[in-house]
Motif scaffolding. Structure first.
Motif, short mmCIF file in Angstrom:
data_model
loop_
_atom_site.label_atom_id
_atom_site.label_comp_id
_atom_site.label_asym_id
_atom_site.label_seq_id
_atom_site.Cartn_x
_atom_site.Cartn_y
_atom_site.Cartn_z
N THR A 90 -3.04 -0.67 2.35
CA THR A 90 -3.89 -0.17 3.43
C THR A 90 -4.93 -1.20 3.82
O THR A 90 -5.56 -1.82 2.96
N VAL A 92 -6.64 -3.57 7.57
CA VAL A 92 -6.43 -4.10 8.92
C VAL A 92 -5.73 -5.44 8.79
O VAL A 92 -6.15 -6.30 8.01
N THR A 109 -4.54 -4.83 13.53
CA THR A 109 -3.82 -3.56 13.62
C THR A 109 -3.96 -2.84 12.29
O THR A 109 -3.77 -3.43 11.23
N GLN A 110 -4.32 -1.57 12.35
CA GLN A 110 -4.61 -0.79 11.15
C GLN A 110 -3.32 -0.28 10.52
O GLN A 110 -2.47 0.32 11.21
N THR A 112 -2.22 2.20 7.35
CA THR A 112 -2.68 3.16 6.37
C THR A 112 -1.47 3.71 5.64
O THR A 112 -0.55 4.25 6.27
#
Length: 115
Positions: A90, A92, A109-110, A112
């Motif tokens: 997890t 960026v 871009t994230q 998770t």
């Protein structure tokens, strides 16, 4: 002027996959050594995968065997295929020249990963 546009992040369960893309403007990918970086919550940005135009790739131990960096020089694109994702992935994700320490970064871009 360098411009980097990352995309492809999202929410995924552990064990899942994502493919990140980075549109590169201002670097000549025929000669540039490019990298993906990750910034986990509360930590510094870390370089995790490097692609040389030779071609040659290197990875940090935590992602080796699960992530694959690739590039399409004709399209000015760099990619990161991420498989068998873990919650500790997890963060960026950013792309940039390998070893870059300046201030010109994309928005990232994230990613998770839920357990």
């Amino acid at each position: 002027q360098v411009q980097l546009v990352e995309s492809g992040g999202g929410l995924v369960q552990a064990g899942g996959s994502l493919r990140l893309s980075c549109a590169v403007f201002g670097y000549n990918l025929n000669i540039a050594v490019m990298a993906w970086y990750r910034q986990a919550p509360g930590t510094q940005r870390e370089q995790i995968a490097v692609s040389s135009p030779r071609p040659y790739e290197t990875y940090v131990r935590s992602v080796k065997g699960r992530f694959t960096i690739s590039r399409d020089n004709a399209k000015n694109m760099v990619y990161l295929q991420m498989d068998n994702l873990r919650p500790e992935d997890t963060g960026v994700y950013y792309c940039n020249a390998a070893g870059y320490s300046g201030t010109s970064w994309g928005q990232g871009t994230q990613v998770t990963v839920s357990s």
